[in-house]
Design an enzyme around this catalytic site. Structure first.
Site, PDB file in Angstrom:
ATOM      1  N   LYS A  22      45.970  44.780  47.915  1.00  0.00           N
ATOM      2  CA  LYS A  22      45.572  45.166  49.812  1.00  0.00           C
ATOM      3  C   LYS A  22      45.506  44.588  50.128  1.00  0.00           C
ATOM      4  CE  LYS A  22      41.329  45.124  50.679  1.00  0.00           C
ATOM      5  NZ  LYS A  22      41.236  44.248  51.679  1.00  0.00           N
ATOM      6  N   ASN A  23      45.349  43.362  49.504  1.00  0.00           N
ATOM      7  CA  ASN A  23      45.371  41.630  50.477  1.00  0.00           C
ATOM      8  C   ASN A  23      46.880  41.290  50.590  1.00  0.00           C
ATOM      9  OD1 ASN A  23      43.281  42.538  50.769  1.00  0.00           O
ATOM     10  ND2 ASN A  23      41.885  40.847  49.929  1.00  0.00           N
ATOM     11  N   ARG A  91      39.598  43.432  59.919  1.00  0.00           N
ATOM     12  CA  ARG A  91      39.845  42.173  60.819  1.00  0.00           C
ATOM     13  C   ARG A  91      40.995  41.526  59.967  1.00  0.00           C
ATOM     14  NH1 ARG A  91      39.245  37.544  59.180  1.00  0.00           N
ATOM     15  NH2 ARG A  91      38.694  35.908  60.644  1.00  0.00           N
ATOM     16  N   CYS A 115      31.628  40.526  61.523  1.00  0.00           N
ATOM     17  CA  CYS A 115      31.290  41.542  60.281  1.00  0.00           C
ATOM     18  C   CYS A 115      30.261  41.400  59.194  1.00  0.00           C
ATOM     19  CB  CYS A 115      32.587  40.263  59.078  1.00  0.00           C
ATOM     20  SG  CYS A 115      33.516  40.639  57.882  1.00  0.00           S
ATOM     21  N   ARG A 120      33.229  34.683  61.038  1.00  0.00           N
ATOM     22  CA  ARG A 120      34.714  35.610  60.336  1.00  0.00           C
ATOM     23  C   ARG A 120      35.409  34.239  61.633  1.00  0.00           C
ATOM     24  NH1 ARG A 120      36.420  39.514  56.320  1.00  0.00           N
ATOM     25  NH2 ARG A 120      37.826  38.043  55.876  1.00  0.00           N
ATOM     26  N   PRO A 121      35.226  33.418  61.709  1.00  0.00           N
ATOM     27  CA  PRO A 121      35.977  32.728  63.121  1.00  0.00           C
ATOM     28  C   PRO A 121      37.499  32.835  62.739  1.00  0.00           C
ATOM     29  CG  PRO A 121      35.203  30.931  61.967  1.00  0.00           C
ATOM     30  CD  PRO A 121      34.117  32.049  61.144  1.00  0.00           C
ATOM     31  N   ASP A 123      39.477  30.279  64.319  1.00  0.00           N
ATOM     32  CA  ASP A 123      39.773  28.981  65.333  1.00  0.00           C
ATOM     33  C   ASP A 123      40.889  28.551  64.279  1.00  0.00           C
ATOM     34  OD1 ASP A 123      37.911  28.884  62.647  1.00  0.00           O
ATOM     35  OD2 ASP A 123      37.690  26.730  62.784  1.00  0.00           O
ATOM     36  N   LEU A 124      41.163  28.583  62.414  1.00  0.00           N
ATOM     37  CA  LEU A 124      42.192  27.694  62.212  1.00  0.00           C
ATOM     38  C   LEU A 124      43.416  28.626  62.129  1.00  0.00           C
ATOM     39  CD1 LEU A 124      40.163  27.522  59.015  1.00  0.00           C
ATOM     40  CD2 LEU A 124      41.020  25.410  59.960  1.00  0.00           C
ATOM     41  N   ASP A 310      35.369  37.916  46.202  1.00  0.00           N
ATOM     42  CA  ASP A 310      35.780  38.799  45.707  1.00  0.00           C
ATOM     43  C   ASP A 310      35.391  39.954  44.920  1.00  0.00           C
ATOM     44  OD1 ASP A 310      37.222  38.862  48.699  1.00  0.00           O
ATOM     45  OD2 ASP A 310      38.862  39.611  48.373  1.00  0.00           O
ATOM     46  N   ILE A 332      32.141  30.260  49.874  1.00  0.00           N
ATOM     47  CA  ILE A 332      32.853  31.394  51.431  1.00  0.00           C
ATOM     48  C   ILE A 332      32.454  31.231  51.608  1.00  0.00           C
ATOM     49  CG2 ILE A 332      35.695  31.958  51.359  1.00  0.00           C
ATOM     50  CD1 ILE A 332      36.279  30.561  48.532  1.00  0.00           C
ATOM     51  N   ARG A 402      37.895  51.847  51.998  1.00  0.00           N
ATOM     52  CA  ARG A 402      38.685  50.736  52.289  1.00  0.00           C
ATOM     53  C   ARG A 402      39.860  50.243  51.310  1.00  0.00           C
ATOM     54  NH1 ARG A 402      36.366  47.274  57.114  1.00  0.00           N
ATOM     55  NH2 ARG A 402      38.673  46.711  57.182  1.00  0.00           N
TER      56      ARG A 402
HETATM   57  N1  EPU Z   1      37.719  30.375  58.260  1.00  0.00           N
HETATM   58  C1  EPU Z   1      37.545  29.301  59.420  1.00  0.00           C
HETATM   59  N2  EPU Z   1      37.994  30.141  60.801  1.00  0.00           N
HETATM   60  C2  EPU Z   1      38.918  30.777  60.614  1.00  0.00           C
HETATM   61  C3  EPU Z   1      39.633  31.210  58.937  1.00  0.00           C
HETATM   62  C4  EPU Z   1      38.612  31.063  57.811  1.00  0.00           C
HETATM   63  O1  EPU Z   1      36.161  28.630  59.382  1.00  0.00           O
HETATM   64  O2  EPU Z   1      40.351  31.132  61.460  1.00  0.00           O
HETATM   65  C5  EPU Z   1      36.949  30.570  56.843  1.00  0.00           C
HETATM   66  C6  EPU Z   1      35.988  31.764  56.814  1.00  0.00           C
HETATM   67  O3  EPU Z   1      35.152  32.122  58.099  1.00  0.00           O
HETATM   68  C7  EPU Z   1      35.747  31.896  55.286  1.00  0.00           C
HETATM   69  C8  EPU Z   1      36.868  31.154  54.842  1.00  0.00           C
HETATM   70  O4  EPU Z   1      37.563  30.506  56.152  1.00  0.00           O
HETATM   71  O5  EPU Z   1      33.777  30.594  55.022  1.00  0.00           O
HETATM   72  C9  EPU Z   1      38.243  31.418  54.218  1.00  0.00           C
HETATM   73  O6  EPU Z   1      38.615  32.484  54.716  1.00  0.00           O
HETATM   74  P1  EPU Z   1      39.663  33.480  54.607  1.00  0.00           P
HETATM   75  O7  EPU Z   1      40.320  33.168  55.954  1.00  0.00           O
HETATM   76  O8  EPU Z   1      40.383  32.656  54.084  1.00  0.00           O
HETATM   77  O9  EPU Z   1      39.671  34.820  54.730  1.00  0.00           O
HETATM   78  P2  EPU Z   1      40.441  35.760  55.044  1.00  0.00           P
HETATM   79  O10 EPU Z   1      41.890  34.794  55.167  1.00  0.00           O
HETATM   80  O11 EPU Z   1      39.927  36.853  56.527  1.00  0.00           O
HETATM   81  C10 EPU Z   1      40.718  36.908  53.157  1.00  0.00           C
HETATM   82  C11 EPU Z   1      40.698  38.409  52.041  1.00  0.00           C
HETATM   83  C12 EPU Z   1      39.022  38.453  51.672  1.00  0.00           C
HETATM   84  C13 EPU Z   1      38.703  37.199  51.011  1.00  0.00           C
HETATM   85  C14 EPU Z   1      39.035  36.073  51.524  1.00  0.00           C
HETATM   86  C15 EPU Z   1      39.043  34.671  50.812  1.00  0.00           C
HETATM   87  C16 EPU Z   1      42.858  40.037  53.596  1.00  0.00           C
HETATM   88  C17 EPU Z   1      42.695  40.941  54.241  1.00  0.00           C
HETATM   89  N3  EPU Z   1      41.289  39.268  53.610  1.00  0.00           N
HETATM   90  O12 EPU Z   1      40.467  37.031  53.950  1.00  0.00           O
HETATM   91  O13 EPU Z   1      39.034  39.549  51.278  1.00  0.00           O
HETATM   92  O14 EPU Z   1      37.450  36.974  50.758  1.00  0.00           O
HETATM   93  O15 EPU Z   1      40.644  36.053  52.059  1.00  0.00           O
HETATM   94  O16 EPU Z   1      39.641  35.043  49.707  1.00  0.00           O
HETATM   95  O17 EPU Z   1      43.065  39.320  52.523  1.00  0.00           O
HETATM   96  C18 EPU Z   1      37.749  41.766  50.650  1.00  0.00           C
HETATM   97  O18 EPU Z   1      39.514  42.254  50.057  1.00  0.00           O
HETATM   98  O19 EPU Z   1      36.944  42.103  50.267  1.00  0.00           O
HETATM   99  C19 EPU Z   1      37.989  40.065  51.717  1.00  0.00           C
HETATM  100  C20 EPU Z   1      36.762  39.821  52.407  1.00  0.00           C
END
Ligand code: EPU
Length: 425
Positions: A22-23, A91, A115, A120-121, A123-124, A310, A332, A402
């Site tokens: 999925k991811n 998201r 969420c 889940r910001p 900003d990055l 995850d 995380i 999902r």
């Molecule tokens: N973060 C920031 N700023 C940002 C983005 C992220 O501070 O702009 C923080 C997050 O709050 C978190 C950390 O950075 O503490 C890592 O978050 P990441 O951005 O890597 O998460 P994501 O890319 O939004 C994906 C997966 C998630 C998985 C995370 C971590 C997808 C669609 N989602 O989310 O999957 O938990 O990486 O590995 O790929 C799930 O499948 O159940 C799921 C939540």
């Protein structure tokens, strides 16, 4: 709303096929926006998150066709506004930002809401796009991204407070493939799903090197072409069923279509907890058997190649019924422990404090009506239900739909006694 009844106490046996990831699928589907030519993507799991993404792509003007795991997308004529109604449902819809701004020079995407797994910001994501020349504004709950004069390669460090960002790395990579010049992403996420996206983009003619390491180099190209790609196996679905085997299969179960190199941490922790895990010589199948003398252990989630967040909830469920004390820390998403309250209702002994769960294994869980709160928490409740006395009723099953393709059918195939009750409140 569907619910799942899990009648505890069955012994699992036999084999199943693991679905496509999925991811990995979500950003790959979004990346189809980068070309006006047709892309064909195979092994896209039929789960509601990929359905939302396809609806978003259709709403952006793509022609989308889907049949038994294969998706064809043609983004010949697209527009830059992702509709709020669809974006708010998932998201990961923010992954359309990078491709839209790269292809059209502008994008308008709703700001994703809160969420349940924590703050889940984005900003990055925005930092990355700004670094390569995008201007960002917010208006009426939408993020407006513009690159009037096109995007220009740059050097950007994407490390955040909790480490690298997976979708943030994806978004920047997708935007930078059509930028002028070279972009270097430092502190990039190196999850297998990022590598799969980079392979997909390269097969379209992008020039990306270093995906899978902390430094990704992207040399911009003028345009991308259509391609044909097969998505990697879902390592989290595989890991979830590995835990099911450890919990409920004294004779062992076999999971086909896996990648051993993506399951290192889950394998190591199952072995440490006293279970048996054996991969086939080609690493594409795994046999998991419950150990006779399981014991608790410690887990700390970390960005890849560390233990995946995850998989945290599923291991916590396993430890709930594993002798001894286990300690599970999520670095995380420190708030991702909603499953613990529900597991406690099933008789588990878990104390959560400051991003860490201390689990004292009990001899028996007892079934209860429980509420799924997010995707992986729901999976944890299903796993716990397999070993509980009585029938566990898992409400709000849409969370699990999902991200797990036909979870009830796969469990039935392995001999679990589960039943989906459709349309209940
Ligand atoms: N973060 C920031 N700023 C940002 C983005 C992220 O501070 O702009 C923080 C997050 O709050 C978190 C950390 O950075 O503490 C890592 O978050 P990441 O951005 O890597 O998460 P994501 O890319 O939004 C994906 C997966 C998630 C998985 C995370 C971590 C997808 C669609 N989602 O989310 O999957 O938990 O990486 O590995 O790929 C799930 O499948 O159940 C799921 C939540």
């Amino acid at each position: 709303m569907d619910k799942l009844l899990v009648h505890g106490g069955s012994t699992l046996s036999g084999s199943i096929n693991i679905s496509g990831s999925k991811n990995a699928s979500l950003p790959i589907l979004a990346a189809a926006l980068l070309t006006d030519q047709e892309v064909i993507i195979e092994r896209v799991p039929d789960v509601s998150d990929t359905n939302y993404m396809l609806q978003i792509l259709s709403a952006l003007g793509c022609e989308v066709e889907r049949y038994s795991g294969t998706v064809k997308i043609k983004a010949a004529q697209i527009h830059p506004e992702a509709p709020y109604d669809l974006v708010r449902k998932m998201r990961a819809s923010i992954c359309v930002m990078g491709p839209l701004v790269a292809r059209l020079g502008r994008a308008s995407v709703s700001i994703p809401g809160g969420c349940v797994i924590g703050d889940r910001p984005i900003d990055l994501h925005l930092k990355g796009l700004q670094a390569i020349g995008a201007e960002i504004d917010t208006e009426g709950g939408n993020i407006l991204i513009r690159a009037k004069h096109g995007l220009t390669g740059s050097h950007v460090d994407l490390r955040g407070k909790h480490g690298p960002t997976v979708l943030g790395t994806d978004n920047l990579m997708m935007a930078a493939v059509l930028a002028k010049g070279t972009t270097i992403i430092e502190s990039a996420a190196c999850e297998p799903e990022v590598v799969d996206l980079a392979n997909f983009l390269n097969s379209m003619g992008a020039k990306i090197e270093g995906a899978g390491s902390r430094r990704i180099t992207i040399e911009g190209v003028d345009e991308l072409s259509g391609t044909h790609h097969t998505v990697i196996p879902d390592r989290i679905e595989a890991g979830t069923f590995m835990v099911a085997g450890a919990l409920a299969s004294p004779g062992g179960i076999t999971l086909n279509r896996v990648r051993q190199d993506h399951l290192t941490e889950a394998t190591q922790k199952l072995l440490e907890a006293g279970h048996d895990v054996k991969f086939s010589n080609d690493g594409l199948s795994v046999f998991v058997q419950a150990g006779n003398d399981p014991k608790g252990c410690e887990i700390t989630t970390a960005p890849h190649p560390g233990f995946p967040t995850d998989m945290q909830a599923q291991f916590t469920a396993m430890f709930a019924i594993t002798p001894g004390i286990s300690v599970v820390e999520d670095t995380i998403f420190p708030q991702r422990f909603m499953h613990c309250a529900e597991l406690t209702r099933m008789g588990a002994h878990i104390k959560v404090d400051n991003g860490t769960a201390k689990v004292q294994g009990v001899a028996q869980l007892s079934a209860a009506p429980v509420m799924a709160s997010d995707l992986r928490a729901s999976a944890a409740l299903v796993l716990a239900g397999l070993r509980a006395r009585g029938t566990t009723e898992i409400n709000r099953l849409y969370h699990i739909d999902r991200g797990y393709e036909m979870i009830d059918e796969k469990l039935l195939q392995l001999g679990a006694n589960v039943q989906r009750v459709r349309g209940s409140i």
